[in-house]
Design a protein around this motif. Structure first.
Motif, mmCIF file in Angstrom:
data_model
loop_
_atom_site.group_PDB
_atom_site.id
_atom_site.type_symbol
_atom_site.label_atom_id
_atom_site.label_comp_id
_atom_site.label_asym_id
_atom_site.label_seq_id
_atom_site.Cartn_x
_atom_site.Cartn_y
_atom_site.Cartn_z
ATOM 1 N N PHE A 499 0.858 -0.947 -0.002
ATOM 2 C CA PHE A 499 0.053 -0.233 0.053
ATOM 3 C C PHE A 499 1.021 1.228 -0.159
ATOM 4 N N PHE A 500 1.855 1.345 0.833
ATOM 5 C CA PHE A 500 2.804 2.522 0.874
ATOM 6 C C PHE A 500 3.519 2.374 -0.299
ATOM 7 N N LEU A 501 4.080 1.849 -1.069
ATOM 8 C CA LEU A 501 4.660 1.811 -2.106
ATOM 9 C C LEU A 501 3.801 2.366 -3.454
ATOM 10 N N ASP A 502 2.487 1.827 -3.411
ATOM 11 C CA ASP A 502 1.706 1.977 -4.452
ATOM 12 C C ASP A 502 1.201 3.715 -4.195
ATOM 13 N N ARG A 503 1.164 4.206 -3.005
ATOM 14 C CA ARG A 503 1.073 5.412 -2.640
ATOM 15 C C ARG A 503 1.957 6.424 -3.089
ATOM 16 N N ILE A 504 3.257 6.023 -2.682
ATOM 17 C CA ILE A 504 4.430 7.057 -2.918
ATOM 18 C C ILE A 504 5.174 6.843 -3.999
ATOM 19 N N ALA A 505 5.541 5.539 -4.542
ATOM 20 C CA ALA A 505 6.455 5.361 -5.806
ATOM 21 C C ALA A 505 5.752 5.253 -6.878
ATOM 22 N N ARG A 506 6.368 5.964 -7.870
ATOM 23 C CA ARG A 506 5.957 5.980 -9.389
ATOM 24 C C ARG A 506 6.683 5.494 -10.229
ATOM 25 N N LYS A 507 8.101 5.082 -9.645
ATOM 26 C CA LYS A 507 9.138 4.264 -10.568
ATOM 27 C C LYS A 507 9.737 3.285 -9.329
ATOM 28 N N LEU A 508 10.222 2.214 -10.027
ATOM 29 C CA LEU A 508 10.752 0.960 -9.054
ATOM 30 C C LEU A 508 12.126 0.893 -9.846
ATOM 31 N N TRP A 509 13.039 0.618 -8.832
ATOM 32 C CA TRP A 509 14.268 0.159 -9.182
ATOM 33 C C TRP A 509 14.385 -1.366 -8.564
ATOM 34 N N THR A 510 14.682 -2.340 -9.265
ATOM 35 C CA THR A 510 14.343 -3.808 -9.126
ATOM 36 C C THR A 510 15.967 -4.529 -8.852
ATOM 37 N N THR A 511 15.982 -5.405 -7.720
ATOM 38 C CA THR A 511 17.195 -5.955 -7.324
ATOM 39 C C THR A 511 17.131 -7.551 -7.460
ATOM 40 N N GLY A 512 18.130 -8.031 -7.749
ATOM 41 C CA GLY A 512 18.137 -9.391 -7.502
ATOM 42 C C GLY A 512 18.529 -10.352 -8.587
ATOM 43 N N THR A 513 18.927 -9.482 -9.690
ATOM 44 C CA THR A 513 19.404 -10.134 -10.968
ATOM 45 C C THR A 513 20.845 -9.852 -11.055
ATOM 46 N N GLY A 514 21.502 -9.208 -10.352
ATOM 47 C CA GLY A 514 22.984 -8.654 -10.551
ATOM 48 C C GLY A 514 22.913 -7.360 -11.340
ATOM 49 N N ARG A 515 21.771 -6.851 -11.657
ATOM 50 C CA ARG A 515 21.669 -5.540 -12.332
ATOM 51 C C ARG A 515 20.566 -4.827 -11.513
ATOM 52 N N ILE A 516 20.563 -3.460 -11.670
ATOM 53 C CA ILE A 516 19.457 -2.440 -11.037
ATOM 54 C C ILE A 516 18.651 -2.455 -12.285
ATOM 55 N N GLU A 517 17.335 -2.795 -12.418
ATOM 56 C CA GLU A 517 16.370 -2.806 -13.496
ATOM 57 C C GLU A 517 15.227 -1.748 -13.081
#
Length: 627
Positions: A499-517
């Motif tokens: 809920f917090f992320l849906d309300r605040i963030a409009r863009k995501l940086w995703t980790t876990g693949t060895g790269r930031i996507e």
């Protein structure tokens, strides 16, 4: 029926009364979400029910063999046990049988030729079969796996705080119980694990009482909401959405003219959201009326939004830029090849599995960790505040107001308005009569809220928030979200709170693949796409699929009966709105006549349901008319 009935529950800590003569009941299958501002006694109440803390006074009525299992916010462990031994460490006979089985299996692995050990294992396996204990064994390992724990023989002493909490959660889920008490079960869980936990709890027949700040989770799981406030407990039937709706109705009972205006705004907002378009004179008039009401409400609410805004040091054109950024620990590469350029107003959520480098990335951005590769440049006007998962050491003898005034005695809001430290403490739900309280007397959640406010009083223009939602109550989160929506600078946050992320963030940086996507969009949309098997299958396809045959839709004509209904439905909608408004006015003048208020509330609910049905039907008929 096996149920728990609580009466006369009273608890005082020092000079502060948390609750007095509280009463409630919990029946099998009921799942009550416990909410309230930090410091009102949610964890204390859970501890009293679990028997780990004494109440000043309480009458607990339940059957003799009533079993209660308790997930503490900070679980305690026997450090000498392994993960699996911990999960099976409960007192029930079926868990004792599983412990014996796991020990016998371990002994067999040491000396598989021993006839005595073979006979012991065979005997235990027979008992497992007779007691249907295999289900518990499988459930324990499934729960650990789903919660991200796959090393069953690892010592508890070797686990991180988050891993320990997940082991304790698995133990609470498998232990047979009539009542399950869960204090912040979603802390340290990623979205996939949280979804699994939701589904698991919904399948269980035990009564449950749980504390959580995850509003999506609260809404999905709860059948009741228990709210602690004003030294008592208010019970609400339904989920979190039902609670919010009923609370809004209660607030409207004492409606001022402004509140009545907001009621009309809410009613008109329903229409706009249903997709009404300016295709007729009546609809144009409705939309014009909507715009007028919306403008009036916004004018009246200017003061509220102003208090949530702030004046920060202006950001220049250059904020933070990174090129070919990477971090490695020895031979382990956390991420590499990351390029980014922060822009004014950015709202970014950092998401990914536990241990995938989210906090590492944030520390690098904050300049607290040197990157292994790449170069990062900061603008000359950048002023960073970094809210970390672990609170800095606080002087427990210091008073709250002194702690805040160390940073600043006032806070500059927009348009030259200044708010004192006292006013800001009140804004962050610390009542004025408690500002002299020593920090040592605050709960963990209250300390976290105080530390967050201290950082904001520095008036930074870049906020780095690492799991800010953990241990904060829902009311504080709502205040924080309002604040961040009006924050003029850059916000980058790590959170598992959907809920917090849906309300605040409009863009995501995703980790876990060895790269930031990077992903543009809401977190819930990202999760839906990530876990959608159709989307995943489409991504794996190499060849272009054959074109689908085009289906020609046959126009549907409106029947004579539907035409008559269509011609009169707008008038019915208007009539229903008038009835709703009249009922709401009666509620506002009903005073303390609760019987009358109850009847009027039921009337408003019925009229609102009728209104929604009419809107849906109008939409259907409109589509037919335009086809």
């Amino acid at each position: 029926m096996s149920h728990l009935n609580i009466t006369k529950l009273t608890k005082t800590v020092g000079a502060k009364t948390l609750f007095k003569d509280v009463e409630f009941s919990l029946y099998p299958g009921e799942r009550a979400g416990l909410i309230g501002v930090n410091g009102t006694g949610k964890s204390t109440l859970m501890s009293i029910l679990a028997g780990t803390m004494d109440a000043d006074k309480v009458v607990m009525d339940h059957p003799k063999k009533y079993r209660i299992t308790y997930l503490m916010q900070e679980p305690e462990f026997d450090e000498s046990l392994t993960v699996l031994e911990t999960v099976f460490s409960g007192e029930s006979p079926i868990l004792a049988l599983n412990r014996a089985y796991e020990n016998a299996l371990k002994n067999m692995m040491v000396d598989s030729s021993s006839t005595q050990l073979q006979d012991e294992l065979m005997d235990i396996q027979e008992k497992m079969e007779q007691e249907n204990a295999w289900d518990i064994n499988a459930l324990a390992k499934t729960a650990l796996s789903k919660l991200g724990i796959d090393m069953y023989d690892q010592q508890i002493s070797e686990l991180s705080g988050g891993q320990r909490k997940r082991v304790a959660l698995a133990k609470a889920l498998i232990e047979p119980a009539d009542l399950i008490l869960l204090d912040e079960p979603t802390n340290h869980l990623d979205a996939v694990s949280t979804e699994w936990l939701q589904e698991t709890l919904l399948r269980m027949g035990s009564a449950m009482l749980f504390v959580t700040h995850d509003r999506y989770f609260l809404d999905a799981v709860s059948t009741h909401i228990f709210e602690i406030a004003d030294q008592t407990m208010y019970t609400h039937k339904g989920n979190y959405g039902d609670y919010l709706e009923n609370k809004a109705i209660r607030d409207e009972m004492n409606a001022s003219s402004q509140q009545k205006l907001e009621n009309r705004f809410r009613s008109e907002l329903k229409w706009i959201r249903r997709g009404a378009k300016a295709r007729s004179t009546k609809q144009k008039a409705r939309i014009q009326r909507f715009d007028e009401i919306k403008e009036n409400v916004q004018k009246e609410n200017d003061n509220t939004s102003l208090e949530l805004s702030m004046q920060s040091q202006r950001l220049g054109k250059k904020i933070i830029e990174g090129k070919n950024m990477g971090v490695a620990y020895g031979d382990k590469q956390i991420f590499s090849g990351f390029d980014f350029l922060l822009q004014g107003g950015d709202r970014i959520g950092i998401v990914g599995p536990n241990g995938a480098g989210k906090s590492t990335l944030m520390k690098m951005l904050a300049g607290e960790l040197e990157p292994t590769t790449g170069k990062m440049e900061y603008g000359s006007t950048v002023k960073i505040a970094h809210f970390t998962q672990h609170l800095p050491e606080m002087d427990e003898s210091q008073r709250m107001i002194e702690y805040i005034q160390e940073t600043s005695s006032d806070f500059e809001a927009e348009k030259g308005v200044r708010l004192s430290a006292t006013q800001m403490l009140e804004r962050f739900l610390f009542p004025s009569n408690g500002h002299g309280t020593q920090i040592g007397k605050l709960s963990g959640g209250e300390r976290k809220r105080l530390y967050l406010l201290k950082l904001l009083m520095e008036q930074p223009n870049i906020l780095f928030l690492d799991e800010p939602t953990n241990d904060l109550d829902i009311q504080t989160l709502s205040v924080l979200e309002d604040f961040l929506e009006n924050f003029p600078g850059v916000v980058i946050t790590i959170s598992h709170d959907r809920f917090f992320l849906d309300r605040i963030a409009r863009k995501l940086w995703t980790t876990g693949t060895g790269r930031i996507e990077e992903y543009q969009g809401l977190y819930s949309e990202f999760i839906k796409e990530k876990n959608n098997p159709v989307v995943l299958a489409e991504q794996e396809l190499v060849e272009t699929p054959a074109a689908e045959p085009v289906t020609v839709k046959t126009k549907k004509k409106m029947s004579y009966k539907e035409q008559l209904e269509y011609d009169g439905i707008l008038d019915k909608i208007a009539e229903t709105e008038v009835k709703i408004e009249a009922a709401e006015e009666k509620m506002a003048s009903a005073g303390a006549d609760y019987d009358k208020l109850q009847k009027l509330t039921e009337e408003v609910n019925g009229l609102t349901a009728e209104y929604d049905t009419l809107i849906e039907r109008w939409t259907e008929l409109q589509e037919i008319a335009e086809s």
